[in-house]
Design a protein around this motif. Structure first.
Motif, PDB file in Angstrom:
ATOM      1  N   THR A 289       0.566  -1.266   0.289  1.00  0.00           N
ATOM      2  CA  THR A 289      -0.035   0.359  -0.194  1.00  0.00           C
ATOM      3  C   THR A 289       1.119   1.506   0.442  1.00  0.00           C
TER       4      THR A 289
ATOM      5  N   VAL B 158       1.843   4.290  -1.720  1.00  0.00           N
ATOM      6  CA  VAL B 158       2.267   5.059  -2.891  1.00  0.00           C
ATOM      7  C   VAL B 158       3.075   5.290  -3.808  1.00  0.00           C
TER       8      VAL B 158
ATOM      9  N   CYS C 296      -9.800   4.267  -2.200  1.00  0.00           N
ATOM     10  CA  CYS C 296     -10.436   5.838  -2.838  1.00  0.00           C
ATOM     11  C   CYS C 296      -9.034   6.085  -3.955  1.00  0.00           C
TER      12      CYS C 296
ATOM     13  N   TYR D 107      -0.566   1.683  -7.772  1.00  0.00           N
ATOM     14  CA  TYR D 107      -1.296   1.279  -6.707  1.00  0.00           C
ATOM     15  C   TYR D 107      -2.420   1.179  -6.954  1.00  0.00           C
TER      16      TYR D 107
ATOM     17  N   ASN E   5      -8.695   7.355   3.786  1.00  0.00           N
ATOM     18  CA  ASN E   5      -6.761   6.638   5.403  1.00  0.00           C
ATOM     19  C   ASN E   5      -7.676   6.185   6.406  1.00  0.00           C
TER      20      ASN E   5
ATOM     21  N   THR F   1       5.183   4.863   6.548  1.00  0.00           N
ATOM     22  CA  THR F   1       5.069   6.081   5.666  1.00  0.00           C
ATOM     23  C   THR F   1       3.588   7.331   5.906  1.00  0.00           C
TER      24      THR F   1
ATOM     25  N   LEU G 228       1.334   9.386   7.726  1.00  0.00           N
ATOM     26  CA  LEU G 228       1.064  10.674   8.420  1.00  0.00           C
ATOM     27  C   LEU G 228       0.854  10.746   9.778  1.00  0.00           C
TER      28      LEU G 228
ATOM     29  N   LEU H  38       3.631   9.101  11.479  1.00  0.00           N
ATOM     30  CA  LEU H  38       4.937   9.951  11.563  1.00  0.00           C
ATOM     31  C   LEU H  38       5.259  10.931  12.361  1.00  0.00           C
TER      32      LEU H  38
ATOM     33  N   PHE I 195       4.808  17.507   3.058  1.00  0.00           N
ATOM     34  CA  PHE I 195       5.162  17.018   1.469  1.00  0.00           C
ATOM     35  C   PHE I 195       4.166  17.371   0.645  1.00  0.00           C
TER      36      PHE I 195
ATOM     37  N   CYS J   2      -2.248  18.509   1.553  1.00  0.00           N
ATOM     38  CA  CYS J   2      -2.802  17.898   0.390  1.00  0.00           C
ATOM     39  C   CYS J   2      -3.825  17.552   1.821  1.00  0.00           C
TER      40      CYS J   2
ATOM     41  N   ARG K 133      -7.132  15.160   3.556  1.00  0.00           N
ATOM     42  CA  ARG K 133      -7.507  13.165   3.152  1.00  0.00           C
ATOM     43  C   ARG K 133      -8.796  13.307   3.872  1.00  0.00           C
TER      44      ARG K 133
ATOM     45  N   ARG L  12       5.007  14.795  -3.168  1.00  0.00           N
ATOM     46  CA  ARG L  12       5.730  13.492  -3.365  1.00  0.00           C
ATOM     47  C   ARG L  12       4.568  13.102  -4.141  1.00  0.00           C
TER      48      ARG L  12
ATOM     49  N   ASP M 173       0.498  12.172  -5.159  1.00  0.00           N
ATOM     50  CA  ASP M 173      -0.459  11.969  -4.539  1.00  0.00           C
ATOM     51  C   ASP M 173      -1.541  12.663  -4.689  1.00  0.00           C
TER      52      ASP M 173
HETATM   53  N1  UFG Z   1       2.199  13.032   4.147  1.00  0.00           N
HETATM   54  C1  UFG Z   1       2.684  14.263   4.420  1.00  0.00           C
HETATM   55  N2  UFG Z   1       4.339  13.878   5.134  1.00  0.00           N
HETATM   56  C2  UFG Z   1       4.517  12.608   5.233  1.00  0.00           C
HETATM   57  C3  UFG Z   1       3.991  11.444   5.178  1.00  0.00           C
HETATM   58  C4  UFG Z   1       2.830  12.070   4.332  1.00  0.00           C
HETATM   59  O1  UFG Z   1       2.597  15.078   4.347  1.00  0.00           O
HETATM   60  O2  UFG Z   1       5.308  12.379   6.417  1.00  0.00           O
HETATM   61  C5  UFG Z   1       1.348  13.526   3.378  1.00  0.00           C
HETATM   62  C6  UFG Z   1       1.042  12.954   2.132  1.00  0.00           C
HETATM   63  O3  UFG Z   1       1.706  13.666   0.999  1.00  0.00           O
HETATM   64  C7  UFG Z   1      -0.724  12.819   1.915  1.00  0.00           C
HETATM   65  C8  UFG Z   1      -1.248  12.521   3.311  1.00  0.00           C
HETATM   66  O4  UFG Z   1       0.103  12.802   4.183  1.00  0.00           O
HETATM   67  O5  UFG Z   1      -1.014  14.155   1.268  1.00  0.00           O
HETATM   68  C9  UFG Z   1      -1.556  11.486   3.836  1.00  0.00           C
HETATM   69  O6  UFG Z   1      -0.228   9.787   3.374  1.00  0.00           O
HETATM   70  P1  UFG Z   1      -0.540   8.709   3.607  1.00  0.00           P
HETATM   71  O7  UFG Z   1       0.996   8.223   3.121  1.00  0.00           O
HETATM   72  O8  UFG Z   1      -0.811   8.778   5.352  1.00  0.00           O
HETATM   73  O9  UFG Z   1      -1.752   8.213   3.347  1.00  0.00           O
HETATM   74  P2  UFG Z   1      -2.336   8.497   1.631  1.00  0.00           P
HETATM   75  O10 UFG Z   1      -3.229   8.849   0.929  1.00  0.00           O
HETATM   76  O11 UFG Z   1      -0.452   8.845   0.420  1.00  0.00           O
HETATM   77  O12 UFG Z   1      -2.065   6.923   1.528  1.00  0.00           O
HETATM   78  C10 UFG Z   1      -3.163   6.198   2.127  1.00  0.00           C
HETATM   79  C11 UFG Z   1      -2.751   4.560   2.356  1.00  0.00           C
HETATM   80  C12 UFG Z   1      -3.315   4.164   0.750  1.00  0.00           C
HETATM   81  C13 UFG Z   1      -4.692   4.210   0.800  1.00  0.00           C
HETATM   82  C14 UFG Z   1      -4.485   6.207   0.500  1.00  0.00           C
HETATM   83  C15 UFG Z   1      -6.024   6.806   0.080  1.00  0.00           C
HETATM   84  O13 UFG Z   1      -1.440   4.465   2.365  1.00  0.00           O
HETATM   85  O14 UFG Z   1      -3.471   2.479   0.949  1.00  0.00           O
HETATM   86  O15 UFG Z   1      -4.608   6.298   2.431  1.00  0.00           O
HETATM   87  O16 UFG Z   1      -5.940   7.720   0.011  1.00  0.00           O
HETATM   88  F1  UFG Z   1      -4.471   4.035  -0.910  1.00  0.00           F
END
Ligand code: UFG
Length: 326
Positions: free
Chosen positions: A75, A77, A116, A139, A168, A186, A188, A191, A206, A217, A219, A280, A283
């Protein structure tokens, strides 16, 4: 008995727990590439791989499996952009293997962990299930390909599925016995909590130039226990209606990265340092869903409405994770 593939991971382990609490017998299949035994104490587990068709056939022959829930996916991305083969192999090819074995062994109820990310950049917010599907990362595409196979299989065979497009996932059980534990991490919220705990110096943001009110961003964060309840309702729906469906599962509220950080400051009482970085890869600026269809057809409703409450469960678990396991 329900087979939970990938049941030692974050979402699968919570679904397993809630299924057991609701009287369902479960069997977990996990290869422990990312799963943790500590998240599934006392569970019936087979350690094995989805790519192993013989093992799958044997499981369906040896156990009275009435339905399968499938969580075993990669998962990350960002990683899917740099290592797409991993994603198409694990998320798409291995799922085909599972579906083949299910159909061969006449197991007809399947619940799929979709995402999503299949929508790509939204044309309209909130996202509804009939929004165009244009994923912007491998992904999302690896999951969309499975949704397409599912549609074809349900037409051709005695086979029904529900595809759950998660937003999320966040949070942990309130007793902090289980929660989010990724290696590497990884996501948000964990972390930010690392920064609150002092195991990292700061949280990176990011991208601050997105077309959103504060440039970061947005979510839709949904509690993992709300996701778990939806799986039970989905399995009940399949057993009763014999009809395939696709549902969004989100909280219906959007929070920017800066808002999530602020909420974590409030919950933890810590002054969390931030660093603004470039975007990143992969996204979308906003992902925010309507779960009206799931509310209407499944009779499901989000119980964990407030982000602060969701993060409070994550924080309690996060402290325990470092104290006991990391
Ligand atoms: N982000 C940061 N800093 C970080 C980590 C994340 O700014 O250190 C940002 C990302 O760029 C993004 C947001 O926080 O904008 C959320 O990031 P996550 O990595 O927590 O989650 P994602 O939205 O990228 O992905 C997660 C799951 C996926 C799923 C997706 C749907 O990992 O499996 O949600 O939105 F598909």
């Amino acid at each position: 008995m329900i087979l939970i593939v990938g049941g030692a991971g974050y979402i699968g382990s919570h679904v397993n727990k809630v299924l057991n609490e609701n009287g369902y017998d479960t069997l977990i299949l996990d290869n422990f590439s990312y799963g943790h035994h500590e998240l599934i104490p006392g569970a019936d587990v087979i350690e094995g791989d989805l790519g192993d068709g013989e093992l799958l056939d044997k499981i369906f022959q040896d156990y009275p499996i009435s339905g399968v829930m499938h969580f075993a996916a990669f998962t990350y991305v960002g990683e899917s952009v740099t290592h797409p083969i991993r994603y198409y192999h694990n998320n798409t090819t291995n799922t085909l293997n599972l579906l083949q074995s299910m159909i061969k062994n006449k197991v007809k109820n399947f619940i799929f962990s979709s995402t999503c990310a299949v929508y790509g950049v939204p044309e309209k917010i909130p996202l509804t299930e009939n929004h165009p599907l244009n994923p912007i990362n491998p992904y999302g595409r690896s999951k969309l390909m499975v949704e397409e196979m599912l549609r074809d299989f349900s037409r051709a065979y005695d086979f029904n599925y529900i595809s759950l497009r998660y937003f999320n996932a966040a949070g942990a059980t309130p007793d902090a016995k289980t929660g989010e534990w990724h290696q590497p991490e990884t996501h948000l919220i964990p972390l930010i909590l690392d920064a609150a705990l002092g195991v990292r110096d700061r949280i990176s943001i990011f991208g601050t130039d997105y077309p959103t009110p504060d440039g970061t961003c947005i979510r839709d964060y949904i509690h993992v226990l709300d996701l778990a309840q939806a799986h039970i309702k989905a399995m009940e729906y399949l057993e009763k209606n014999n009809k395939s469906q696709i549902f969004n599962l989100g909280n219906g509220q959007g929070f920017s990265v800066r808002e999530v950080i602020e909420c974590c400051r409030k919950v933890t009482g810590e002054d969390i340092q931030v660093e603004e970085e470039n975007r990143r890869l992969g996204d979308p600026p906003v992902l925010l869903g309507s779960s009206k269809k799931a509310e209407e057809l499944l009779g499901w409703k989000v119980e964990w409405v407030e982000l602060e409450d969701i993060i409070a469960t994550a924080w309690k678990w996060h402290k325990k994770l470092y104290a006991d396991y990391k």
